[in-house]
Design a protein around this motif. Structure first.
Motif, PDB file in Angstrom:
ATOM      1  N   GLN A 166       0.814  -1.208   0.000  1.00  0.00           N
ATOM      2  CA  GLN A 166       0.000   0.000   0.000  1.00  0.00           C
ATOM      3  C   GLN A 166       0.850   1.262   0.000  1.00  0.00           C
ATOM      4  O   GLN A 166       0.350   2.352  -0.300  1.00  0.00           O
ATOM      5  CB  GLN A 166      -0.925  -0.024   1.231  1.00  0.00           C
ATOM      6  CG  GLN A 166      -0.170  -0.009   2.554  1.00  0.00           C
ATOM      7  CD  GLN A 166      -1.075  -0.021   3.769  1.00  0.00           C
ATOM      8  OE1 GLN A 166      -2.213   0.510   3.714  1.00  0.00           O
ATOM      9  NE2 GLN A 166      -0.623  -0.637   4.853  1.00  0.00           N
ATOM     10  N   TYR A 167       2.133   1.141   0.342  1.00  0.00           N
ATOM     11  CA  TYR A 167       2.981   2.321   0.386  1.00  0.00           C
ATOM     12  C   TYR A 167       3.694   2.577  -0.948  1.00  0.00           C
ATOM     13  O   TYR A 167       4.451   3.543  -1.070  1.00  0.00           O
ATOM     14  CB  TYR A 167       4.042   2.182   1.488  1.00  0.00           C
ATOM     15  CG  TYR A 167       3.463   2.024   2.861  1.00  0.00           C
ATOM     16  CD1 TYR A 167       2.646   3.019   3.414  1.00  0.00           C
ATOM     17  CD2 TYR A 167       3.710   0.875   3.611  1.00  0.00           C
ATOM     18  CE1 TYR A 167       2.109   2.855   4.691  1.00  0.00           C
ATOM     19  CE2 TYR A 167       3.181   0.713   4.872  1.00  0.00           C
ATOM     20  CZ  TYR A 167       2.370   1.706   5.406  1.00  0.00           C
ATOM     21  OH  TYR A 167       1.843   1.555   6.640  1.00  0.00           O
ATOM     22  N   ILE A 168       3.466   1.744  -1.934  1.00  0.00           N
ATOM     23  CA  ILE A 168       4.172   1.903  -3.221  1.00  0.00           C
ATOM     24  C   ILE A 168       3.830   3.224  -3.895  1.00  0.00           C
ATOM     25  O   ILE A 168       4.734   3.908  -4.416  1.00  0.00           O
ATOM     26  CB  ILE A 168       3.881   0.697  -4.123  1.00  0.00           C
ATOM     27  CG1 ILE A 168       4.618  -0.541  -3.581  1.00  0.00           C
ATOM     28  CG2 ILE A 168       4.331   0.974  -5.567  1.00  0.00           C
ATOM     29  CD1 ILE A 168       4.381  -1.807  -4.381  1.00  0.00           C
ATOM     30  N   PRO A 169       2.533   3.686  -3.923  1.00  0.00           N
ATOM     31  CA  PRO A 169       2.269   5.004  -4.536  1.00  0.00           C
ATOM     32  C   PRO A 169       3.051   6.128  -3.871  1.00  0.00           C
ATOM     33  O   PRO A 169       3.543   7.030  -4.555  1.00  0.00           O
ATOM     34  CB  PRO A 169       0.754   5.170  -4.345  1.00  0.00           C
ATOM     35  CG  PRO A 169       0.232   3.770  -4.266  1.00  0.00           C
ATOM     36  CD  PRO A 169       1.274   2.990  -3.541  1.00  0.00           C
ATOM     37  N   LEU A 170       3.167   6.076  -2.522  1.00  0.00           N
ATOM     38  CA  LEU A 170       3.934   7.111  -1.822  1.00  0.00           C
ATOM     39  C   LEU A 170       5.415   7.033  -2.219  1.00  0.00           C
ATOM     40  O   LEU A 170       6.067   8.060  -2.443  1.00  0.00           O
ATOM     41  CB  LEU A 170       3.755   6.934  -0.313  1.00  0.00           C
ATOM     42  CG  LEU A 170       4.554   7.914   0.573  1.00  0.00           C
ATOM     43  CD1 LEU A 170       4.111   9.354   0.305  1.00  0.00           C
ATOM     44  CD2 LEU A 170       4.398   7.565   2.054  1.00  0.00           C
ATOM     45  N   ILE A 171       5.929   5.800  -2.295  1.00  0.00           N
ATOM     46  CA  ILE A 171       7.355   5.621  -2.676  1.00  0.00           C
ATOM     47  C   ILE A 171       7.595   6.129  -4.092  1.00  0.00           C
ATOM     48  O   ILE A 171       8.627   6.746  -4.386  1.00  0.00           O
ATOM     49  CB  ILE A 171       7.741   4.138  -2.522  1.00  0.00           C
ATOM     50  CG1 ILE A 171       7.713   3.716  -1.052  1.00  0.00           C
ATOM     51  CG2 ILE A 171       9.117   3.871  -3.136  1.00  0.00           C
ATOM     52  CD1 ILE A 171       7.950   2.232  -0.826  1.00  0.00           C
TER      53      ILE A 171
END
Length: 803
Positions: A613-618
């Motif tokens: 779920q943190y891939i878009p932020l990364i």
């Protein structure tokens, strides 16, 4: 009455007869000239020395005793049968002249001296009161003796000329026995020894020696009077022979020698068929022939050819032949030609001998290698089969070739025995070759025995190893069953190591199976099948993939979240996480009957989904195109500063709960990516110019330089101008617009300078050869002056460019 008459009275005394004037003078008595006549007779007796009795005695002595004297005894040459060497002929002639000289000085001159000595006692010499009379007398004596010596020289010269140049009236076949002339081989030509010029020089020199021989006879007065001194007169007789006479004799000799040289020169052509030996061509051809590594049959053919040639030269060539005045001796030439043929034969035989020894050595080595290979002990089944096949090939194929080479060696040896003396070492080598061949049958029999014994031994060993291998597979199956009990995620590293060790053993087991099958096929057995290994491998693979995925994700998760954010590649993170999730999804279906492994799979899968779920932020915060202005824009959106430091991590951004702002962040991130691509493109263009060079070359001998090889520069320049103008039209160029305009200006300026430079250079190249001509400069002085000014500027500019 007739008898008693006075003869002075005549019958016709009474008659008066008129007489002619010259008769009338006789009638006059006494004669009016009687006194002058008596005076003249007295004067002649006193002054005409030729009438002196001593002169007559000297003349009589010469004609009676020394008339047949010659400086060269021609009869000796008439009586000789054998031809003479030129040096021997010269020595004989000199010996004759010395003998004649001794006769003149020790016989003739003492006799002359005695005549004058006796005449002096008889008062036949002029009185000593008048030195002039005495000088005149001895001058007459010297003249008489000189004439006699001159006559001796002339007849000697004529005899010598007749000896060499046979006169037409001669009845002899030859006046002399002939001269020996030898044919000798000198490097690459055949020469006459002595040559014809030597004959001419020595024969015509005889005439000079004749004159010198009689030039040592002293004047008689120098011996009659011990105190005779005369500064103005010579002490020896000087016979004079006109140069015309000497030249005539010499010319005859020269003509004879040159005429007689024709036959020997023609005889020399008989040796033209041996020119290849004479010029060394045969030796060069043989060197080239040997360089090509010919076989022994061709070598034997060449050897016999040159042996036959040597015999032909030695036994068919005439060693001595009389050709006119010359007796040609060809022994030395024949020996030299035969020697050259023998040298060539020697080269060929030496080459053949070396080749034969090398072949024998190689044959011995090969037989020894075959024996070593055939009698060696194989260490395993592979070596056993390889050795069996190899030796079988040697026995059926290679031995046939070796046998033929041995036959060739035998034939070569049979020929060499006639030509070469073998040393004990050579004889030993020759014996070894045949001894090795004789032993090969026993060696192959011993080899077959070794093969039979080792085959039985290795078959038993293979059976034993196959039994042991089945037991190993059973132990591997038990180890796989243990993985059903493993479920603690904290011990996953230990699980992975154990699975990797077992996987390595299974790989080794596959290699063993291949080895067993190869040995079984070699022995003619049916290959064994081991399905257990594949079953065990299939059971292990899911556990191995699970443990590898868990360990790898754990390691990379730590690097992504706890490492510097700017080192994280967002695209790579997204790809790796997707792969982990798909792999775990597949494993979840496999472990339906293994609860512990299934639980572990779900735990790892939940960890992957949590991080996913943190891939878009990364994707946003790890964008390499983000610049401070982008961070300021995002800070404005969230209401507090987001500009990271060098040690900031992804975890620090996750803790900020930035997910609500991601939609707005994505527009900024996309713009940053576009700007970043433009920045990289511009940097790439600037970097491409680092390796470009303007090539400056000297122009002929003008002392200046020209620009050359600009095609690549112009092509790159045009390409960059088009790219720059295209990039300027991008909506994302604004941050770099000023820099891009400056870069475009540089490119356009460079293009303009380059175009003008090439135009000026082309014009200068056209005009420079024209105005280099003095004629053109004189016809066009104004234009020439203007060109000189431009030429100076051009040269100064190019000089500056080069520096």
């Amino acid at each position: 009455d007739f008898v008693l008459k006075d003869p002075r009275k005549k019958d016709d005394d009474g008659k008066i007869t008129e007489l002619p004037p010259h008769r009338a003078e006789i009638e006059v008595l006494p004669k009016p000239w009687r006194r002058s006549f008596l005076s003249a007779c007295s004067y002649i007796r006193d002054h005409l020395n030729a009438m002196n009795p001593m002169m007559l005695a000297v003349l009589d002595l010469w004609h009676s005793t020394f008339k047949k004297l010659r400086l060269v005894d021609i009869e000796e040459f008439h009586n000789r049968q054998d031809a003479l060497e030129l040096s021997e002929f010269q020595n004989i002639v000199i010996k004759h002249m010395e003998s004649a000289k001794e006769t003149l000085l020790k016989t003739w001159f003492p006799e002359v001296q005695n005549i004058y000595y006796r005449g002096n006692k008889k008062k036949q010499l002029p009185t000593g009161k008048s030195s002039a009379k005495l000088d005149s007398f001895f001058n007459c004596a010297a003249t008489l003796m000189t004439l006699q010596l001159q006559g001796l020289i002339l007849v000697s010269m004529q005899d010598f000329t007749d000896l060499i140049a046979q006169p037409p009236e001669s009845t002899r076949a030859f006046e002399h026995p002939g001269f020996i002339m030898r044919l000798v081989l000198d490097k690459k030509t055949i020469k006459f020894t002595p040559d014809f010029n030597d004959y001419i020089d020595i024969l015509i020199n005889v005439y000079e020696i004749m004159i010198k021989t009689v030039s040592f006879v002293p004047r008689v007065e120098t011996k009659l009077y011990s105190q005779w001194e005369s500064k103005s007169k010579p002490t020896t007789l000087k016979p004079i022979i006109l140069n015309e006479i000497i030249d005539t004799h010499k010319e005859k000799i020269r003509e004879v020698v040159l005429r007689e040289s024709v036959a020997p020169t023609e005889h020399l052509k008989m040796y033209d068929k041996y020119q290849f030996l004479i010029t060394g061509k045969a030796e060069r051809d043989i060197d080239e022939f040997l360089f090509q590594n010919q076989n022994y049959e061709k070598l034997i053919e060449e050897i016999r050819k040159y042996q036959k040639l040597g015999e032909e030269i030695q036994y068919t060539s005439r060693k001595t032949v009389r050709l006119g005045m010359f007796e040609m001796h060809c022994e030395e030439l024949i020996k030299s030609l035969v020697k050259r043929a023998d040298v060539i034969c020697g080269k060929l035989i030496a080459k053949m001998f070396r080749d034969h020894q090398e072949v024998n050595t190689m044959l011995c080595d090969e037989f020894e290698k075959i024996a070593e290979k055939a009698l060696s002990t194989p260490l395993n089944t592979a070596e056993l089969m390889e050795m069996k096949a190899h030796v079988q090939k040697l026995e059926t194929t290679d031995m046939l070739e070796l046998r033929q080479r041995l036959v060739d060696s035998k034939n070569c040896l049979a020929f060499l025995i006639e030509c070469v003396n073998f040393s004990p070492a050579d004889i030993k080598l020759n014996n070894s070759v045949f001894q090795w061949y004789a032993r090969m049958g026993e060696i192959f029999d011993e080899h077959r025995k070794i093969i039979k014994d080792k085959t039985e031994q290795y078959q038993e060993a293979l059976k034993f190893r196959c039994e042991r291998f089945v037991e190993e597979l059973e132990s591997y199956a038990k180890q796989v069953e243990e993985f059903h009990t493993f479920g603690d995620l904290l011990d996953v590293q230990r699980y992975l190591k154990k699975a990797q060790v077992l996987n390595g053993k299974l790989d080794a087991a596959a290699d063993k199976i291949e080895q067993f099958n190869a040995e079984e096929e070699a022995f003619g057995w049916v290959p064994s099948v081991y399905p257990q290994r594949k079953k065990i491998q299939d059971g292990l693979n899911p556990y191995l993939r699970l443990y590898e995925t868990a360990v790898e994700f754990s390691t990379k998760h730590r690097g992504w979240t706890e490492g510097p954010y700017h080192k994280v590649n967002p695209d790579q993170v997204e790809a790796d996480v997707g792969n982990y999730w798909r792999g775990l999804y597949k494993l979840e279906k496999v472990f339906h009957d293994s609860p512990n492994a299934l639980a572990m799979t779900k735990k790892v899968q939940s960890m992957v989904e949590e991080f996913k779920q943190y891939i878009p932020l990364i994707q946003v915060i790890c964008n390499p195109g983000l610049r401070p202005r982008h961070w300021e824009a995002m800070s404005t959106i969230v209401g507090y500063p987001l500009l990271p430091s060098d040690d900031s991590t992804v975890f620090s951004f996750i803790d900020m709960n930035l997910e609500p702002f991601l939609d707005r962040f994505e527009g900024i991130s996309e713009a940053a990516s576009k700007e970043y691509s433009l920045e990289k493109a511009m940097d790439k263009m600037m970097t491409e110019w680092d390796s470009m060079e303007f090539v400056i070359l000297p122009y002929r001998e003008s002392g200046t330089y020209i620009l050359s090889s600009v095609d690549d520069i112009q092509m790159l320049l045009d390409d960059h101008i088009i790219k720059t103008q295209t990039m300027r039209g991008s909506p994302f160029i604004k941050p770099y617009e000023k820099q891009m305009r400056e870069w475009e200006g540089k490119l356009l300026l460079l293009q303009e300078i380059l175009d003008e430079w090439l135009k000026v250079q082309a014009t200068w190249l056209y005009l420079e050869p024209i105005f280099s001509s003095p004629d053109i400069m004189s016809q066009m002085p104004e234009e020439g002056r203007r060109f000189k000014a431009v030429d100076k500027t051009w040269r100064d500019v190019m000089k500056t460019v080069v520096q």
